[in-house]
Design a protein around this motif. Structure first.
Motif, PDB file in Angstrom:
ATOM      1  N   VAL A   1       0.814  -0.789 -10.730  1.00 35.43           N
ATOM      2  CA  VAL A   1       0.394   0.133  -9.677  1.00 35.43           C
ATOM      3  C   VAL A   1      -1.043   0.554  -9.960  1.00 35.43           C
ATOM      4  N   ALA A   2      -1.944   0.207  -9.069  1.00 35.91           N
ATOM      5  CA  ALA A   2      -3.355   0.569  -9.220  1.00 35.91           C
ATOM      6  C   ALA A   2      -3.671   1.755  -8.325  1.00 35.91           C
ATOM      7  N   GLU A   3      -4.210   2.835  -8.894  1.00 34.51           N
ATOM      8  CA  GLU A   3      -4.620   3.994  -8.103  1.00 34.51           C
ATOM      9  C   GLU A   3      -6.000   3.737  -7.517  1.00 34.51           C
ATOM     10  N   ILE A   4      -6.106   3.827  -6.198  1.00 34.57           N
ATOM     11  CA  ILE A   4      -7.353   3.522  -5.507  1.00 34.57           C
ATOM     12  C   ILE A   4      -8.252   4.743  -5.404  1.00 34.57           C
ATOM     13  N   GLY A   5      -7.677   5.911  -5.104  1.00 38.14           N
ATOM     14  CA  GLY A   5      -8.475   7.120  -4.969  1.00 38.14           C
ATOM     15  C   GLY A   5      -7.725   8.188  -4.210  1.00 38.14           C
TER      16      GLY A   5
ATOM     17  N   SER B   1      -3.500  10.373  -1.727  1.00 40.64           N
ATOM     18  CA  SER B   1      -3.857   9.366  -2.722  1.00 40.64           C
ATOM     19  C   SER B   1      -3.336   8.011  -2.271  1.00 40.64           C
ATOM     20  N   LEU B   2      -4.103   6.965  -2.544  1.00 38.19           N
ATOM     21  CA  LEU B   2      -3.714   5.604  -2.227  1.00 38.19           C
ATOM     22  C   LEU B   2      -3.479   4.814  -3.511  1.00 38.19           C
ATOM     23  N   PHE B   3      -2.423   3.995  -3.496  1.00 39.86           N
ATOM     24  CA  PHE B   3      -2.082   3.121  -4.610  1.00 39.86           C
ATOM     25  C   PHE B   3      -1.770   1.735  -4.058  1.00 39.86           C
ATOM     26  N   VAL B   4      -1.988   0.714  -4.867  1.00 46.36           N
ATOM     27  CA  VAL B   4      -1.587  -0.646  -4.520  1.00 46.36           C
ATOM     28  C   VAL B   4      -0.615  -1.146  -5.582  1.00 46.36           C
ATOM     29  N   TYR B   5       0.575  -1.550  -5.115  1.00 47.26           N
ATOM     30  CA  TYR B   5       1.580  -2.129  -6.004  1.00 47.26           C
ATOM     31  C   TYR B   5       1.522  -3.648  -5.873  1.00 47.26           C
ATOM     32  N   THR B   6       1.378  -4.346  -7.007  1.00 47.33           N
ATOM     33  CA  THR B   6       1.339  -5.802  -7.028  1.00 47.33           C
ATOM     34  C   THR B   6       2.706  -6.335  -7.419  1.00 47.33           C
ATOM     35  N   LEU B   7       3.319  -7.116  -6.545  1.00 47.11           N
ATOM     36  CA  LEU B   7       4.680  -7.572  -6.774  1.00 47.11           C
ATOM     37  C   LEU B   7       4.788  -8.494  -7.986  1.00 47.11           C
ATOM     38  N   GLU B   8       3.818  -9.344  -8.187  1.00 45.82           N
ATOM     39  CA  GLU B   8       3.918 -10.328  -9.265  1.00 45.82           C
ATOM     40  C   GLU B   8       3.949  -9.671 -10.638  1.00 45.82           C
TER      41      GLU B   8
ATOM     42  N   LEU C   1       0.854  -1.189   0.000  1.00 45.77           N
ATOM     43  CA  LEU C   1       0.000   0.000   0.000  1.00 45.77           C
ATOM     44  C   LEU C   1       0.888   1.237   0.000  1.00 45.77           C
ATOM     45  N   ILE C   2       0.663   2.120  -0.963  1.00 44.35           N
ATOM     46  CA  ILE C   2       1.451   3.350  -1.096  1.00 44.35           C
ATOM     47  C   ILE C   2       0.527   4.541  -0.884  1.00 44.35           C
ATOM     48  N   THR C   3       0.917   5.457  -0.009  1.00 50.60           N
ATOM     49  CA  THR C   3       0.183   6.700   0.195  1.00 50.60           C
ATOM     50  C   THR C   3       1.012   7.862  -0.322  1.00 50.60           C
ATOM     51  N   MET C   4       0.339   8.860  -0.869  1.00 51.17           N
ATOM     52  CA  MET C   4       1.034  10.036  -1.393  1.00 51.17           C
ATOM     53  C   MET C   4       0.235  11.276  -0.985  1.00 51.17           C
ATOM     54  N   ARG C   5       0.847  12.123  -0.189  1.00 52.17           N
ATOM     55  CA  ARG C   5       0.174  13.301   0.363  1.00 52.17           C
ATOM     56  C   ARG C   5       0.764  14.564  -0.252  1.00 52.17           C
ATOM     57  N   ASP C   6      -0.079  15.495  -0.680  1.00 46.97           N
ATOM     58  CA  ASP C   6       0.409  16.732  -1.288  1.00 46.97           C
ATOM     59  C   ASP C   6       0.269  17.904  -0.321  1.00 46.97           C
ATOM     60  N   GLU C   7       0.663  19.113  -0.777  1.00 47.10           N
ATOM     61  CA  GLU C   7       0.660  20.293   0.093  1.00 47.10           C
ATOM     62  C   GLU C   7      -0.744  20.809   0.393  1.00 47.10           C
TER      63      GLU C   7
ATOM     64  N   VAL D   1     -13.807   2.177   5.460  1.00 52.99           N
ATOM     65  CA  VAL D   1     -13.056   0.949   5.225  1.00 52.99           C
ATOM     66  C   VAL D   1     -13.085   0.638   3.736  1.00 52.99           C
ATOM     67  N   LEU D   2     -11.891   0.492   3.162  1.00 53.41           N
ATOM     68  CA  LEU D   2     -11.728   0.105   1.764  1.00 53.41           C
ATOM     69  C   LEU D   2     -11.553  -1.402   1.677  1.00 53.41           C
ATOM     70  N   ASP D   3     -12.261  -2.045   0.776  1.00 54.20           N
ATOM     71  CA  ASP D   3     -12.068  -3.461   0.477  1.00 54.20           C
ATOM     72  C   ASP D   3     -11.201  -3.539  -0.773  1.00 54.20           C
ATOM     73  N   LEU D   4      -9.964  -4.019  -0.593  1.00 54.55           N
ATOM     74  CA  LEU D   4      -9.004  -4.069  -1.689  1.00 54.55           C
ATOM     75  C   LEU D   4      -8.715  -5.497  -2.133  1.00 54.55           C
ATOM     76  N   ALA D   5      -9.703  -6.393  -1.950  1.00 53.21           N
ATOM     77  CA  ALA D   5      -9.533  -7.760  -2.433  1.00 53.21           C
ATOM     78  C   ALA D   5      -9.220  -7.756  -3.920  1.00 53.21           C
ATOM     79  N   SER D   6      -9.830  -6.811  -4.633  1.00 50.85           N
ATOM     80  CA  SER D   6      -9.507  -6.587  -6.041  1.00 50.85           C
ATOM     81  C   SER D   6      -9.069  -5.132  -6.187  1.00 50.85           C
ATOM     82  N   PRO D   7      -7.748  -4.851  -6.168  1.00 52.64           N
ATOM     83  CA  PRO D   7      -7.289  -3.455  -6.215  1.00 52.64           C
ATOM     84  C   PRO D   7      -7.797  -2.666  -7.414  1.00 52.64           C
TER      85      PRO D   7
END
Length: 567
Positions: free
Chosen positions: A432-436, A421-428, A410-416, A470-476
């Motif tokens: 990188v899927a942007e969640i919102g 923003s939340l992203f999910v990186y899949t290792l396989e 899970l990657i978070t990115m915060r601006d000024e 609560v976010l359900d990220l079973a399918s990013p």
């Protein structure tokens, strides 16, 4: 000339005192004669606890930049709030200064004098100059100003910086000892980060609680220049270690948890559980003047085992590996069973291990992260456990990352502008899927197993949108989101249920509830009438099996207690 003479007269009065009856220092602490400086009740649409007074982690990280004049400590109380929030006089008083730049706290400030209390107060980072005149009398509860933002944008760091000073302005004191409020309820939910206070490992019980904070004498010697401290400064601390998927037994909708006392001497701040043993926990303790030690204790016995010198060990999710403090930019990963060590260059950032203890994750910033300034570029690294195959998997300003499970990050990115923003990186796949993206999102917590992410959102244009989600990220690639029907401090119990302590800032005692995100069942676990308790300083941790909670009890001298099922 008239204004100058008035100011001189007021300053002379501040030094010489008045004929008003004054409360003694003992009376001040007993009576707590002040009210909160923000109008109305706290909440996600109004104001919440920000940074406490004193030996905070924020002061330790940024003392050289912001708090050198205050002996390196945060010499005020920060309350987070949107710009324009009404501010009130905490006690009857006289206006001393409006926008006196020598006091700092830009862009605007206000200083009141409280004769009966033998104190002054400062309201800083105001939105506009207060419409008040020096010499004007104000009553407790009068609206006297509007909150602002030190970045003068109202999207940077909007908050009130509030100080209580001596009459000669040379010393600040802890507002907690003077303001009537349920401080431990406020501290449970909303502060900028946890732990609230920096722990001096050469004196581990000093200045680590809301009400045990020293007076500050301006331009005195630095008080928090520690040789050994916890947590590590700034970005050096590792990301939260992941929790493997677990499923705790079902519970009934009744008050089934009780409290049990574990200590009698007020020990200890920053207690932690063992990652796999549901009865074992760790504390850091010791005598002033010598380096604290880590002790391993057991909730089921009186065993107290000396483990190692402080700080607390960073153990992998399966307890098989320990991350050791870095040396010259390198971290050491030690296998607990046989002492095998891997040395990995992580640029003075401690890594975290995935649940299977096969990979490392860490982030590297191009510069120091300073609130209110442009976010530095951040690189998210992963590698094998021995440091091989190190590579950057994400790179953006303001990024941070944590393991969800063995397959996802899970990657978070915060601006000024306080958008996260939340992203999910899949290792396989390397995708990188942007969640919102959400405005003013905080308290991101990943569930055991990584399917769900809980988060808190406040200060929304539509107040009804504030709350816990609560976010359900079973399918990013196809996430779902649900708003919780409750508000409060929360921790994951197991893969699909959350413990929460309802946000009730008008009460001094706490209750514990359990919410299942699948069934939407909301169960009362512990209520004050059956198990009276109050979690001190916002710190509470859940055991490896999800069944127990460790905390210091504010109602009993901060002794350690465990909340557990009444079997």
């Amino acid at each position: 000339m008239h204004r100058l003479l008035l100011l001189l007269a007021l300053m002379l009065t501040a030094v010489t005192g008045t004929s008003h009856a004054q409360l003694s220092p003992e009376d001040l602490i007993t009576e707590r004669p002040m009210i909160m400086p923000a109008a109305g009740q706290p909440g996600p649409a109004t104001w919440m606890m920000g940074q406490a007074y004193g030996n905070t982690t924020g002061a330790y990280n940024f003392g050289d930049r912001w708090y050198r004049a205050g002996q390196g400590l945060h010499f005020g109380l920060d309350l987070a709030m949107p710009c324009g929030t009404p501010l009130v006089a905490v006690a009857d008083g006289t206006v001393m200064f409006v926008d006196e730049k020598s006091f700092g706290s830009d862009p605007h400030n206000l200083i009141l004098r409280h004769d009966e209390l033998n104190l002054t107060t400062l309201y800083g980072h105001l939105l506009e100059p207060p419409v008040l005149m020096p010499g004007q009398f104000v009553q407790k509860g009068d609206v006297i100003a509007k909150s602002g933002d030190p970045d003068v944008t109202c999207v940077g760091r909007p908050h009130l910086h509030f100080e209580v000073r001596s009459l000669d302005y040379s010393r600040t004191v802890n507002p907690v000892s003077l303001i009537e409020a349920n401080w431990h309820s406020l501290a449970l939910f909303g502060p900028y980060g946890y732990p609230l206070f920096q722990q001096d490992l050469m004196n581990p019980r000093r200045w680590v609680t809301l009400d045990d904070q020293p007076d500050v004498s301006f331009w005195g010697a630095i008080l928090n220049q520690y040789s050994y401290a916890y947590p590590l400064p700034g970005e050096a601390e590792p990301a939260p270690f992941p929790i493997p998927e677990r499923h705790a037994p079902e519970v009934l909708d009744t008050a089934v948890y009780t409290t049990r006392k574990l200590t009698d001497d007020g020990c200890c701040a920053n207690v932690q559980w063992h990652p796999t043993d549901e009865n074992t926990y760790y504390v850091m303790d010791g005598s002033p003047g010598s380096l604290a030690s880590v002790f391993e204790r057991n909730t089921a016995s009186d065993v107290n085992t000396l483990m190692q010198p402080a700080p607390m060990p960073h153990l992998s999710a399966n307890g098989a590996f320990e991350v050791l403090p870095f040396v010259n930019g390198h971290s050491k990963i030690r296998r607990v069973t046989d002492g095998t060590e891997y040395t990995v260059f992580t640029d003075e950032r401690l890594p975290t291990l995935n649940p299977a203890s096969t990979r490392l994750l860490w982030t590297v910033n191009s510069d120091v992260v300073v609130p209110g300034q442009s976010r530095p570029n951040t690189e998210v690294y992963i590698s094998d456990i021995n440091g091989e195959n190190a590579r950057v998997v994400f790179e953006e300003p303001g990024a941070s990352a944590m393991w969800m499970n063995d397959d996802h990050i899970l990657i978070t990115m915060r601006d000024e502008q306080r958008n996260t923003s939340l992203f999910v990186y899949t290792l396989e796949t390397g995708e990188v899927a942007e969640i919102g993206t959400w405005f003013e999102m905080r308290e991101v917590r990943v569930s055991p197993g990584g399917q769900y992410v809980a988060m808190f959102i406040r200060w929304q244009p539509d107040p009804s949108a504030n709350g816990i989600y609560v976010l359900d990220l079973a399918s990013p690639l196809n996430p779902t989101i649900a708003k919780m029907p409750w508000l409060g401090a929360y921790r994951w119990r197991d893969a699909d249920s959350l413990y929460y302590i309802p946000y009730e800032p008008t009460t001094s005692l706490h209750s514990l509830r359990l919410y299942n995100v699948l069934t939407q069942q909301d169960s009362l676990m512990a209520a004050p009438q059956f198990a009276p308790f109050a979690i001190a300083d916002g710190h509470w941790v859940v055991s490896a099996d999800g069944a127990r909670i460790l905390f210091q009890d504010a109602t009993d001298g901060r002794n350690l207690y465990v909340l557990e099922p009444d079997l």
